[in-house]
Design an enzyme around this catalytic site. Structure first.
Site, PDB file in Angstrom:
ATOM      1  N   GLU A 171    -119.940   4.181  36.442  1.00  0.00           N
ATOM      2  CA  GLU A 171    -120.379   4.545  34.963  1.00  0.00           C
ATOM      3  C   GLU A 171    -121.772   3.370  34.487  1.00  0.00           C
ATOM      4  O   GLU A 171    -121.314   2.302  33.489  1.00  0.00           O
ATOM      5  CB  GLU A 171    -118.882   3.777  34.057  1.00  0.00           C
ATOM      6  CG  GLU A 171    -118.006   4.915  34.060  1.00  0.00           C
ATOM      7  CD  GLU A 171    -116.660   4.711  33.291  1.00  0.00           C
ATOM      8  OE1 GLU A 171    -116.839   3.766  32.370  1.00  0.00           O
ATOM      9  OE2 GLU A 171    -115.731   5.263  33.014  1.00  0.00           O
ATOM     10  N   GLU A 290    -112.413  10.436  37.039  1.00  0.00           N
ATOM     11  CA  GLU A 290    -111.579   9.575  36.514  1.00  0.00           C
ATOM     12  C   GLU A 290    -111.416  10.768  35.110  1.00  0.00           C
ATOM     13  O   GLU A 290    -111.991  11.357  34.328  1.00  0.00           O
ATOM     14  CB  GLU A 290    -112.106   8.710  36.325  1.00  0.00           C
ATOM     15  CG  GLU A 290    -112.357   7.000  37.030  1.00  0.00           C
ATOM     16  CD  GLU A 290    -112.961   6.184  35.948  1.00  0.00           C
ATOM     17  OE1 GLU A 290    -112.175   5.743  34.753  1.00  0.00           O
ATOM     18  OE2 GLU A 290    -113.307   5.167  36.606  1.00  0.00           O
TER      19      GLU A 290
END
Ligand code: AHR
Length: 504
Positions: A171, A290
């Protein structure tokens, strides 16, 4: 009772289902590792301290790959702290806890073997860079005769770990990330790291960070810019997405898989646009590494941090999942199967205690949350080839969409000739009669109708009542000359297993 129709054909296929679609994730976060997979002294702990009751549930789930060690955690992590005899305690700035490093790469590699799964290792591209990326690949995968491979051998692992799948950071588009970067900064560092990692071991596959959610302001431009920098040296782009139902709008919540589908199609389009721009013959696929429902524990976590900042293994992100969460998890898995030609890896985030299908109590039991079941069924029966199901269903409107099919369904063709239909009935009150055309598959019989249903969408499983939301036999139906009629109750997850008659 309402009606819907599904037409299937053995020649109408999406593609082979990559087994890594049924992956998951263990981060050094909360009680995922300490008190989750690892609890020395627990009556169920093995000689290494791994809980055998947890291992059994993980094996039952058929988890094909486990992403590790983070997550946000990895962006400040020094892998050297987690190997060898000296394990320093470190402040983890991602989750405001203290990391003991008692479990590290060697221990986790052992755990993945015991869990019958594959390790997907994320490197730190937050506070670190290409040099460290190269070093950890040398440590993990080089046979020996160099500084880091010999260090691994000295630390007790003669054979390389042979880690095939690597994430280039986590991320990196998020300002909450240690070492957050612009798309250009990340694209450059990902490219240089990727080059050096593949020079050490050309057999590895690399996942570059896409957006941490489709709601990020930079979504789209992030992918375009970073792919422009690293397209030639990476293999997959990551996608992350979590959903919640804070306004208690069940129809709207159950429609969130439509958003997921849009997200996937947009990222595929961007990958292919960059391919076109570069006149490349290489195709980049997706790693949805995710995904889950995440919102139940948000307020509780704020309280924990107020009380116990820097405590070890704080009980963070311990969402207790209800029945409607399981229905959305089912629709998410259906969406991955519908996109199996491009989504090759997907990780249910996470696996134990932290937004997880499996829960434990320290010193106590281990149980399956509601979301365990759709994953279990899809992982067990959704292997082989993804079929392109033609689904004709009435639709409903909600806050974000006006054309949400009440019947969300897809199907897979097993290598043994069996056909499995996965279906969520999103209707709050009405059962459906499904007409399924299976004539192209020869003589099939309905072997099993598995159903997950509860009269209360907010019903949960607990240690005391672990089977409150658990699969039962569905009402089933008939099949005659390849035409099946099956009843699927209001608000239910359904697995319809058709097998060749001789095998029944
Ligand atoms: O899975 C929990 C967290 O969610 C991960 O650490 C991070 O990557 C994401 O924001």
């Amino acid at each position: 009772m309402k009606n819907a129709k599904i037409i299937l054909d053995k020649d109408y296929i999406i593609g082979r289902i990559d087994p890594r679609l049924y992956g998951s994730f263990i981060e050094h976060l909360g009680r995922a590792v300490y008190g989750g997979i690892y609890e020395p002294g627990h009556p169920m702990a093995d000689e290494q301290g791994f809980r055998k009751d947890v291992l059994e549930k993980v094996r039952d789930l058929g988890v094909s790959v486990v992403r590790y060690p983070g997550g946000n955690f990895v962006s400040g992590f020094n892998w050297e702290d987690s190997v060898g005899p000296n394990r320093p305690k470190r402040l983890d700035l991602a989750w405001f806890t203290t990391e003991s490093n008692a479990v590290g790469l060697h221990e986790f590699a052992d755990w993945t073997k015991k869990a019958d799964t594959e390790l997907m290792y994320a490197i730190n591209l937050g506070t670190r860079g290409p040099e460290n990326a190269r070093d950890i690949v040398e440590y993990a995968n080089h046979p020996g005769g160099s500084k880091f491979s010999d260090m691994r051998i000295a630390n007790g692992a003669r054979d390389p770990f042979g880690i095939k799948l690597w994430c280039l950071g986590n991320e990196m588009d998020g300002p909450w990330q240690m070492g957050h970067k612009t798309a250009l900064e990340y694209g450059r560092i990902a490219n240089e790291s990727a080059k050096m990692m593949k020079w050490v071991d050309p057999s590895i596959e690399l996942v570059a960070c896409g957006s941490s959610s489709s709601e990020m302001p930079t979504f789209g431009s992030w992918e375009l810019t970073m792919l422009d920098e690293c397209y030639d040296n990476i293999d997959y782009v990551s996608l992350h997405r979590y959903y919640g139902n804070p306004t208690n709008d069940t129809p709207g919540f159950l429609a969130r898989s439509m958003d997921l589908d849009d997200f996937i199609h947009t990222v595929v389009a961007i990958c292919d646009a960059v391919k076109g721009k570069k006149h490349s013959r290489k195709q980049i696929n997706l790693s949805f590494d995710e995904w889950n429902v995440w919102y139940h524990s948000n307020e509780q976590d704020k309280e924990i941090w107020k009380r116990e900042k820097w405590g070890p293994a704080l009980p963070l992100l311990e969402d207790v999942y209800n029945f409607e969460d399981a229905l959305l998890a089912g629709s998410i898995l259906i969406t991955f199967l519908k996109n199996a030609d491009r989504v090759k890896i997907a990780c249910l985030a996470q696996l134990v205690n932290v937004i997880a299908p499996i829960m434990t109590r320290n010193g106590g039991g281990c149980w399956a949350q509601t979301i365990y079941w759709p994953f279990y069924h899809a992982s067990r029966y959704g292997r082989g080839t993804a079929l392109k199901a033609l689904v004709d269903s009435p639709v409903y409107g909600c806050a974000d969409y006006d054309d949400v099919p009440l019947i969300d369904a897809t199907a897979t063709l097993g290598d043994d000739g069996s056909v499995t239909v996965f279906c969520v009935n999103r209707d709050l009150t009405e059962d459906f009669l499904l007409d399924i055309d299976l004539r192209a598959f020869g003589d099939l019989q309905l072997k099993e109708h598995i159903m997950l249903h509860h009269s209360d969408v907010k019903a949960v499983n607990t240690e005391e009542n672990p089977d409150n939301v658990a699969p039962t036999a569905g009402p089933g139906g008939t099949i005659d000359n390849g035409k099946a009629q099956i009843r699927v109750p209001a608000l239910s997850w359904n697995v319809l297993r058709f097998v060749p008659s001789a095998a029944n």
